[in-house]
Motif scaffolding. Structure first.
Motif, PDB file in Angstrom:
ATOM      1  N   GLN A   3       0.986  -1.247  -0.081  1.00  0.00           N
ATOM      2  CA  GLN A   3       0.033   0.003   0.187  1.00  0.00           C
ATOM      3  C   GLN A   3       0.794   1.301  -0.060  1.00  0.00           C
ATOM      4  OE1 GLN A   3      -3.810  -0.221   2.673  1.00  0.00           O
ATOM      5  NE2 GLN A   3      -2.110  -1.810   3.656  1.00  0.00           N
TER       6      GLN A   3
ATOM      7  N   LYS B  42       1.116   4.392  -2.731  1.00  0.00           N
ATOM      8  CA  LYS B  42       0.514   5.587  -2.276  1.00  0.00           C
ATOM      9  C   LYS B  42       1.564   6.694  -2.417  1.00  0.00           C
ATOM     10  CE  LYS B  42      -1.645   7.776   1.691  1.00  0.00           C
ATOM     11  NZ  LYS B  42      -2.745   8.308   0.988  1.00  0.00           N
ATOM     12  N   TYR B  43       2.740   6.410  -2.148  1.00  0.00           N
ATOM     13  CA  TYR B  43       4.100   7.511  -2.223  1.00  0.00           C
ATOM     14  C   TYR B  43       4.836   7.280  -3.416  1.00  0.00           C
ATOM     15  CZ  TYR B  43       1.915   7.997   2.566  1.00  0.00           C
ATOM     16  OH  TYR B  43       1.047   8.507   3.708  1.00  0.00           O
TER      17      TYR B  43
ATOM     18  N   ASP C 154      -1.027   5.550  -6.785  1.00  0.00           N
ATOM     19  CA  ASP C 154      -2.310   5.958  -6.595  1.00  0.00           C
ATOM     20  C   ASP C 154      -2.316   6.578  -5.221  1.00  0.00           C
ATOM     21  OD1 ASP C 154      -5.003   6.054  -5.895  1.00  0.00           O
ATOM     22  OD2 ASP C 154      -5.567   3.987  -5.811  1.00  0.00           O
ATOM     23  N   PRO C 155      -2.202   7.960  -4.997  1.00  0.00           N
ATOM     24  CA  PRO C 155      -2.100   8.943  -3.933  1.00  0.00           C
ATOM     25  C   PRO C 155      -3.323   8.730  -3.014  1.00  0.00           C
ATOM     26  CG  PRO C 155      -1.353   9.885  -5.730  1.00  0.00           C
ATOM     27  CD  PRO C 155      -1.900   8.810  -6.355  1.00  0.00           C
TER      28      PRO C 155
ATOM     29  N   ILE D  45      -5.119   6.140  -1.767  1.00  0.00           N
ATOM     30  CA  ILE D  45      -5.113   5.204  -1.134  1.00  0.00           C
ATOM     31  C   ILE D  45      -5.472   5.420   0.273  1.00  0.00           C
ATOM     32  CG2 ILE D  45      -3.891   2.893  -0.250  1.00  0.00           C
ATOM     33  CD1 ILE D  45      -2.651   2.806  -2.833  1.00  0.00           C
TER      34      ILE D  45
END
Length: 436
Positions: free
Chosen positions: A73, A77-78, A201-202, A204
């Motif tokens: 994740q 995300k980052y 996908d920021p 999340i």
């Protein structure tokens, strides 16, 4: 294309060396610690050294079960270069902690450091393979993955050799501490050259519960059978490799009546074989995805493992019948054949594994690539743990090491058949590849 041309490019070179030094340091530290536990147990603890040498690697694998889902994740995300640098800073802190453990002869601190290095590798794993699709063209993925696999296996090999040597020194605590710190600092320095890799996908929302997130990941990728079958195929490779490699020390010492040099020869030959096979994939595919290599690699793994088991069995019988002989006096009667089998087994393993990683990277949605790799890491760890139980079960049934190898080779063909039945694309790709 020449795969080594990627090494000179900013988008790949710094990342390659950063991940290689991470694998190298993992194995320097782990092997130095296990060497000390195996040969100088009394200076560290009153517990049984053989039991500790068996249990300690489990501490390194445990974080893959606990934190892989969260790591996937985070990597989606980052921004990935930032994660890489933070992980490298964490490695420096862990090695400082481990150095105190070595110098104070604290087994508790060293065991905790080993667990934390497992956390470090768990965090880096999803980034390692999801980074490549962001910076390489689709036709470059086979070459990039081949270089990464080659670099990883060579780094593991060199790390184990250096770790064993450091662990055997009289001043092992000082020299091991300096070595792992220097390697960690070098890794961070190289990581500063890794280019930016935008977040997939920021949006999340991180689920920190490893159990529920792992279940969610398994359900998600079970619904995508192409990805799920590829994860099973990759995990089987690690089961196969772990089963064989775990027996190399006992094979060299007890079966072949050899020495540490023979164990290192087996390990080195296998690792270099995997590296060569990984690089060879790009030449065989000419930059195009070719799942057909998976089945060819699987068949080769079984064939050369069978011949390896047969050769080992013959060598053992000759040594038992003629006690005055040593392993190296039998070189002309099978020793070199054994090493050739191990080398070709490694080559076939490299040919098998690289197209599967390319499949994961090319078929997974961009926003899920890191979580796909995280799910793969969890399965890899599970299969490696099961491989130990599989070996113990067969030994409990009275099997020899050679018989264990032969049975594993037979199961390998059954797994290949399973892959073809579940995903006919594997067999169709093999047929198409052979027609080229």
């Amino acid at each position: 294309m020449n795969p080594f041309s990627l090494m000179r490019q900013q988008r790949f070179g710094p990342f390659f060396w950063t991940q290689g030094l991470g694998a190298f340091n993992d194995n320097v530290f782990k092997t130095a610690l296990i060497t000390q536990v195996a040969f100088n147990t009394a200076s560290l603890t009153a517990l049984d050294g053989a039991m500790l040498a068996t249990l300690l690697p489990g501490l390194f694998i445990l974080p893959f079960f606990l934190f892989s889902a969260s790591a996937g994740q985070l990597a989606d995300k980052y921004e990935k270069s930032q994660i890489i640098r933070l992980v490298k800073l964490l490695e420096i802190c862990i090695m400082l902690f481990a150095s105190i453990g070595f110098l104070s002869r604290s087994l508790l601190m060293l065991a905790l450091a080993l667990f934390l290095m497992g956390v470090h590798s768990t965090l880096f794993g999803p980034v390692k393979y999801s980074y490549l699709p962001q910076h390489l063209q689709p036709q470059e993925l086979t070459a990039g993955n081949g270089l990464i696999e080659m670099g990883s296996f060579v780094a593991i090999l060199l790390g184990q050799v250096l770790g064993a040597w450091l662990g055997s020194l009289e001043q092992h605590a000082l020299f091991t501490s300096l070595s792992v710190l220097l390697i960690a600092i070098s890794g961070y320095h190289l990581s500063r050259g890794v280019p930016l890799s935008p977040a997939a996908d920021p949006s999340i929302r991180i689920n920190w519960n490893p159990i529920t997130e792992t279940i969610k990941n398994v359900r998600l990728f079970w619904a995508q059978q192409t990805l799920w079958v590829a994860i099973v195929a990759i995990s089987w490779f690690w089961f196969f490799g772990a089963t064989l490699l775990a027996q190399f020390p006992n094979l060299a010492k007890q079966v072949l009546q050899g020495s540490e040099r023979d164990f290192i020869s087996l390990l080195s030959t296998f690792s270099l074989g995997v590296g060569i096979g990984s690089l060879w994939c790009e030449k065989l595919t000419k930059g195009k995805p070719a799942l057909g290599l998976v089945m060819l690699g699987a068949v080769g793994m079984s064939v050369f493992t069978w011949d390896f088991a047969y050769t080992v069995s013959n060598l053992q019988q000759q040594l038992l019948m003629q006690p005055s002989l040593t392993l190296h006096t039998l070189a002309g009667l099978g020793y070199w054949r054994m090493l050739v089998d191990v080398a070709l087994l490694g080559v076939c393993g490299g040919v098998y594994i690289v197209p599967l990683y390319v499949l994961l990277q090319s078929r997974a949605e961009a926003g899920y690539q890191s979580r796909v790799i995280a799910a793969n890491n969890i399965m890899n760890a599970l299969f490696m743990v099961v491989s130990a139980g599989f070996s113990l079960w067969l030994f409990g049934m009275g099997a020899t090491i050679a018989e264990l190898f032969a049975i594993t080779a037979a199961v390998n063909l059954l797994v290949a058949l399973y892959l073809c039945l579940r995903q006919p694309e594997y067999w169709q790709s093999t047929r198409d590849f052979l027609k080229q």
